[in-house]
Design a protein around this motif. Structure first.
Motif, short mmCIF file in Angstrom:
data_model
loop_
_atom_site.label_atom_id
_atom_site.label_comp_id
_atom_site.label_asym_id
_atom_site.label_seq_id
_atom_site.Cartn_x
_atom_site.Cartn_y
_atom_site.Cartn_z
N TYR A 45 11.97 2.68 10.02
CA TYR A 45 11.80 4.12 10.11
C TYR A 45 10.49 4.46 10.82
O TYR A 45 10.45 5.31 11.72
CB TYR A 45 11.82 4.73 8.70
N TRP A 46 9.42 3.80 10.43
CA TRP A 46 8.10 4.12 10.98
C TRP A 46 7.95 3.62 12.41
O TRP A 46 7.62 4.37 13.33
CB TRP A 46 7.03 3.51 10.10
N PHE A 47 8.22 2.36 12.64
CA PHE A 47 7.93 1.75 13.93
C PHE A 47 8.90 2.17 15.03
O PHE A 47 8.52 2.32 16.17
CB PHE A 47 7.91 0.24 13.82
N LYS A 48 10.14 2.35 14.70
CA LYS A 48 11.12 2.68 15.74
C LYS A 48 11.09 4.15 16.14
O LYS A 48 11.78 4.54 17.09
CB LYS A 48 12.51 2.25 15.30
N ALA A 49 10.27 4.93 15.48
CA ALA A 49 10.11 6.34 15.86
C ALA A 49 9.27 6.45 17.14
O ALA A 49 9.27 7.49 17.79
CB ALA A 49 9.45 7.12 14.74
N GLU A 50 8.58 5.40 17.49
CA GLU A 50 7.71 5.39 18.66
C GLU A 50 8.44 4.72 19.82
O GLU A 50 9.10 3.71 19.65
CB GLU A 50 6.46 4.58 18.29
N ALA A 51 8.28 5.29 21.01
CA ALA A 51 8.90 4.70 22.19
C ALA A 51 7.83 4.42 23.24
O ALA A 51 6.99 5.29 23.52
CB ALA A 51 9.95 5.64 22.76
N PRO A 52 7.83 3.23 23.81
CA PRO A 52 6.85 2.92 24.86
C PRO A 52 7.06 3.82 26.07
O PRO A 52 8.17 4.25 26.37
CB PRO A 52 7.16 1.46 25.22
N SER A 53 5.99 4.10 26.78
CA SER A 53 6.04 4.91 28.00
C SER A 53 6.14 3.97 29.20
O SER A 53 5.19 3.25 29.52
CB SER A 53 4.77 5.76 28.12
N ASP A 54 7.29 3.99 29.87
CA ASP A 54 7.47 3.14 31.05
C ASP A 54 6.46 3.48 32.14
O ASP A 54 5.99 2.58 32.85
CB ASP A 54 8.90 3.28 31.60
N TYR A 84 0.82 -1.21 0.00
CA TYR A 84 0.00 0.00 0.00
C TYR A 84 0.86 1.27 0.00
O TYR A 84 0.43 2.31 -0.48
CB TYR A 84 -0.95 0.01 1.20
N TRP A 85 2.06 1.19 0.57
CA TRP A 85 2.93 2.36 0.67
C TRP A 85 4.00 2.40 -0.42
O TRP A 85 4.48 3.47 -0.78
CB TRP A 85 3.61 2.41 2.05
N GLU A 86 4.37 1.27 -0.93
CA GLU A 86 5.46 1.19 -1.89
C GLU A 86 5.27 2.11 -3.10
O GLU A 86 6.20 2.83 -3.49
CB GLU A 86 5.67 -0.26 -2.32
N PRO A 87 4.09 2.17 -3.73
CA PRO A 87 3.93 3.07 -4.88
C PRO A 87 4.15 4.54 -4.52
O PRO A 87 4.76 5.28 -5.30
CB PRO A 87 2.47 2.84 -5.31
N ALA A 88 3.71 4.96 -3.36
CA ALA A 88 3.91 6.35 -2.96
C ALA A 88 5.39 6.64 -2.71
O ALA A 88 5.89 7.71 -3.10
CB ALA A 88 3.10 6.66 -1.70
N LEU A 89 6.09 5.71 -2.11
CA LEU A 89 7.52 5.90 -1.88
C LEU A 89 8.26 6.06 -3.21
O LEU A 89 9.12 6.93 -3.34
CB LEU A 89 8.10 4.73 -1.08
N ARG A 90 7.89 5.23 -4.18
CA ARG A 90 8.51 5.34 -5.51
C ARG A 90 8.18 6.68 -6.15
O ARG A 90 9.05 7.36 -6.70
CB ARG A 90 8.07 4.19 -6.42
N ARG A 128 12.02 -3.34 4.77
CA ARG A 128 12.62 -3.37 6.12
C ARG A 128 12.96 -1.96 6.58
O ARG A 128 12.68 -1.57 7.72
CB ARG A 128 13.85 -4.25 6.15
N GLU A 129 13.57 -1.17 5.70
CA GLU A 129 13.93 0.20 6.05
C GLU A 129 12.69 1.04 6.38
O GLU A 129 12.70 1.84 7.31
CB GLU A 129 14.70 0.86 4.91
N PHE A 130 11.64 0.84 5.61
CA PHE A 130 10.40 1.58 5.83
C PHE A 130 9.81 1.28 7.21
O PHE A 130 9.47 2.17 7.97
CB PHE A 130 9.40 1.25 4.72
#
Length: 158
Positions: A35-44, A15-21, A30-32
């Motif tokens: 980038y997206w998921f690791k920008a979020e940090a859980p709140s201890d 769903y995102w690949e065409p927009a990235l291109r 994997r890079e996508f």
């Protein structure tokens, strides 16, 4: 997002690949996700609070408009199993908030009455939908405010 959150959605990256291109962003899958998921940090603080509620026998649920790949990522959080009674993801249930069915699935499955539940969300439309069902609903602004709201509505001190 509506497509990828639904039952029977295809592989999420497609769903995102065409927009990235189109935007000339040279990211593989994997890079996508990194980038997206690791920008979020859980709140201890939030995790500790949810653990405490569960330890007191209070049911805690995660109700998320999320797709399979994101839910799988959340599944790698070891705290999720001991802080949350059960997670409900729209890609599994077919109900995307603010659709009332999202809350009714939880209420029905756990035989809960709306008036005995508290709900927090960072989107006003979801707070309004839950309130319309009779659930005590609050706009999430901070963990401290959430703790105060829970304490104000709990039968016992939290």
């Amino acid at each position: 997002m509506n497509k990828v959150r639904s039952l029977g959605a295809g592989r999420a990256f497609t769903y995102w690949e065409p927009a990235l291109r189109q935007w000339n962003i040279p990211m593989n899958e994997r890079e996508f996700w990194d980038y997206w998921f690791k920008a979020e940090a859980p709140s201890d603080d939030m995790i500790g609070f949810a653990r405490m509620l569960r330890a007191r026998g209070i049911l805690t649920f995660l109700l998320s408009n999320n797709f399979k790949k994101r839910a799988e990522y959340y599944g790698h959080y070891p705290w999720l199993r001991d802080a949350i009674t059960k997670a409900y993801f729209s890609w599994q249930t077919g109900a995307v908030k603010p659709d009332r069915r999202a809350w009714n699935i939880i209420l029905d499955e756990h035989r809960l009455r709306p008036g005995e539940c508290l709900y927090f969300d960072d989107q006003e439309k979801n707070v309004q939908a839950a309130s319309a069902l009779g659930i005590h609903s609050f706009l999430f602004t901070s963990v401290d405010t959430l703790k105060k709201d829970v304490a104000a509505h709990a039968d016992a001190p939290v």
